[in-house]
Scaffold this active site. Structure first.
Site, PDB file in Angstrom:
ATOM      1  CG  HIS B 121       6.139  -3.607   1.299  1.00 37.49           C
ATOM      2  ND1 HIS B 121       5.550  -3.040   2.231  1.00 37.49           N
ATOM      3  CD2 HIS B 121       5.672  -4.958   1.062  1.00 37.49           C
ATOM      4  CE1 HIS B 121       4.693  -3.599   3.017  1.00 37.49           C
ATOM      5  NE2 HIS B 121       4.422  -4.752   2.024  1.00 37.49           N
ATOM      6  CB  CYS B 145       5.497   3.022   3.936  1.00 32.28           C
ATOM      7  SG  CYS B 145       5.104   4.342   3.025  1.00 32.28           S
ATOM      8  CG  HIS B 146       4.284  -0.939   4.797  1.00 29.87           C
ATOM      9  ND1 HIS B 146       4.601  -0.381   3.695  1.00 29.87           N
ATOM     10  CD2 HIS B 146       3.096  -0.874   5.455  1.00 29.87           C
ATOM     11  CE1 HIS B 146       3.211   0.267   3.285  1.00 29.87           C
ATOM     12  NE2 HIS B 146       2.415  -0.184   4.364  1.00 29.87           N
ATOM     13  N   GLY B 147       8.460   0.212   7.373  1.00 29.39           N
ATOM     14  CA  GLY B 147       9.627  -0.353   8.184  1.00 29.39           C
ATOM     15  C   GLY B 147      10.625  -1.261   7.609  1.00 29.39           C
TER      16      GLY B 147
END
Lengths: 413, 181
Positions: B121, B145-147
């Site tokens: 990502h 960070c963003h799952g």
């Protein structure tokens, strides 16, 4: 602006708003050159080319170089061993610097021979001497950057000269070095200045060319251009003459880079800087040897330094030291001999610069130094009074016609 | 009849054009060749290229353990998978995967999974290598960070990651030595 409507299309549209095309055509294409210029007139162009090669190769070296006393030496070794084509770019930079001096010296001697410093070109000449004066510290600081033994001790010796200044010398030298001895602060500031000064040189070179185009070129006969028969447009004749000179220059440069890449690196500089051990004989690059000989020739520290600076400064005064109304040495029988003695004197000084300051080499350095200043300060002003110049031709075109006629007579005889 | 060779006339124009074109072509070729080493010098140096291939000793890594090695400056996760992890990775139906890729195309030997440990990502290093770090909902790795969640084969199962964890080029020199790069 008279050329503006000659350019059509997009370039014409730009040119009417910003007359760059007309400017370049006026200065590089239609620009009237004396038709008798020989190849010695290509060395100004070669000097500019060498500067361009140095700036381009220098910017790429700067991307890989580390200006720190602990890493500088290793980063230069990495450039020549690990960076792709670093083995090419580093010697290119070193040899381009060496040849820059070579072509600038030839360019300067050409000016001295043909009297290009005389009115109305005094400012043009002075800007040129200023360029030489800027090149010397720039080259010296570049020499320090690899941080080998010779780099380090050259920096020590040269910065120590400042201690000769009475009273404040010792304090000033600490400000120049950024410490009590040459060290990391010295390296960092030399790097910053070595990056900065070439752009000053480029700017002064632009002023030099501007002054040239205001007064136009001198020529081998040293007489004024009188009418359109004496000149031809710069393009194509002189562009091609300069391109051929460039081809020769690049051939010599490539010869050094590919066949003697380390020629300019003394063995000592393959050792990292060691502040506790001085090499036996410290010798500068060839292009600074005559100045170094003057420094060694004079037993009083301060006078030796004054002589070194004076060797450049005296060139600034040349337009006023030489009062002879005739420019070209072709028509000055005594000056022409003195010119070649001066060239030989500079070679002698360069030789003396490579030798230890003792015995015969020291004597030669002293004679050479004395003669150098006698040439400019005594002989040149004196012969302007006594010398009887040969008769000057009527005009450049008349001289060419005369030469053709005599050649025809010889072939018929 | 004599003509002035310095003047362009209709008779010598084609010859002039050929000479001009040849000169410009040579000049452009020379400039291109001269530019080449400078552009090439911007690439990775020999010391970086020397590290482009690394050897990893796998003998100390027991089944169920994972190690992290650095390859080209990036973390590479090497997991010695258990039989249970292998069968779990192979049991998943491909249509359940956001980025369908069968497990056996992602490994050279079923018990060794080798993936780049950087979330596709936005480049965060993933959690789940060390004991106590969250492994996400699918038994692999989790990006804090963003799952994004990754499974036992390093395939994205949930979250914003656009692709599975890349498998670096690798091979086994012998049973105990992995070569990456």
């Amino acid at each position: 602006m008279e050329n503006a409507d000659r350019t059509r299309g997009l370039l014409g549209w730009i040119d009417r708003r910003w007359p760059i095309i007309s400017f370049l055509r006026g200065e590089l294409v239609d620009y009237p050159q004396p038709r008798n210029l020989n190849y010695w007139w290509s060395f100004g162009f070669l000097s500019g080319t060498a500067l361009l090669v140095l700036i381009v190769s220098g910017v790429f070296l700067a991307m890989h170089y580390t200006p720190h006393a602990d890493f500088a030496f290793a980063s230069v070794q990495r450039i020549v061993r690990d960076v792709p084509y670093g083995w090419l770019i580093r010697p290119l930079h070193a040899h381009a610097a060496s040849l820059f001096f070579a072509v600038v010296y030839i360019h300067t001697f050409r000016g001295l021979y043909y009297g290009s410093y005389k009115a109305p070109r005094e400012v043009l000449w002075s800007l040129g001497v200023a360029l030489l004066a800027l090149m010397i510290p720039t080259a010296f600081m570049g020499y320090v950057l690899p941080w080998g033994q010779m780099s380090y001790w050259a920096a020590t010796v040269v910065t120590s000269m400042v201690t000769a200044v009475p009273v404040v010398g010792e304090d000033v030298v600490a400000y120049i070095r950024g410490g009590y001895e040459v060290g990391n602060p010295t390296l960092a500031r030399f790097y910053a200045l070595h990056f900065f000064l070439p752009f000053v040189i480029a700017a002064v070179a632009a002023a030099h060319v501007w002054a040239l185009h205001a007064q136009r070129s001198n020529n081998p006969l040293g007489i004024e251009v009188q009418d359109s028969r004496d000149v031809i447009p710069f393009h194509p004749f002189f562009t091609i003459q300069d391109m051929l000179a460039l081809a020769g220059f690049l051939l010599v440069l490539a010869g050094f880079v590919f066949f003697a890449p380390d020629l300019l690196t003394p063995a000592e500089n393959f050792q990292p800087a060691d502040p506790l051990s001085t090499p036996h004989l410290i010798v500068p690059e060839w292009y600074l040897l005559p100045f170094y000989a003057m420094l060694k020739a004079i037993p009083f520290k301060i006078l030796g330094i004054v002589a070194m600076l004076g060797a450049i400064l005296v060139l600034f005064a040349m337009p006023w030291l030489d009062r002879s109304p005739v420019r070209s040495a072709r028509f000055r029988p005594i000056y022409r001999v003195l010119f070649w003695i001066l060239v030989a004197d500079c070679v002698l000084l360069a030789y003396a610069g490579t030798q230890p300051a003792e015995g015969v080499p020291l004597l030669l350095a002293r004679i050479g130094t004395a003669y150098y200043f006698a040439h400019f300060l005594v002989l040149v002003p004196a012969i302007a009074v006594f010398e009887r110049p040969r008769a000057l031709p009527q005009s450049i075109s008349a001289a060419i016609m005369e030469r053709r006629a005599s050649r025809r007579r010889r072939s018929h005889a | 009849m004599t003509t002035d060779p310095t003047k362009t006339t209709s008779a010598n124009r084609p010859r002039r054009d050929v000479l001009g074109l040849a000169a410009w072509t040579m000049g452009a070729a020379g400039a291109g060749l001269a530019a080449w080493p400078f552009i090439a010098s911007l690439g990775p140096g020999a010391e970086a290229r020397a590290l482009a291939t690394i050897d990893v000793d796998l003998t100390p890594v027991a089944e169920g353990q994972a190690i992290t090695v650095v390859w080209r400056g990036k973390p590479v996760f090497i997991r010695h998978r258990t039989e249970a992890e292998i069968s779990a990775a192979r049991a998943v139906a491909l249509e359940d995967l956001p980025s369908p890729e069968p497990d056996d195309t992602r490994v050279r030997r079923a018990q060794w999974l080798v993936v780049l440990g950087v979330c596709p990502h936005l480049g965060c290093v993933l959690q789940g290598q060390r004991d106590g770090e969250p492994r996400g909902d699918y038994g692999g790795w989790f990006c804090s960070c963003h799952g994004s969640h990754f499974d036992e084969s390093g395939r994205v199962r949930a979250g914003p990651s656009p692709s599975n964890l890349p498998v670096p080029p690798h091979d086994f020199r012998d049973d105990g030595t992995l070569v990456i790069g």
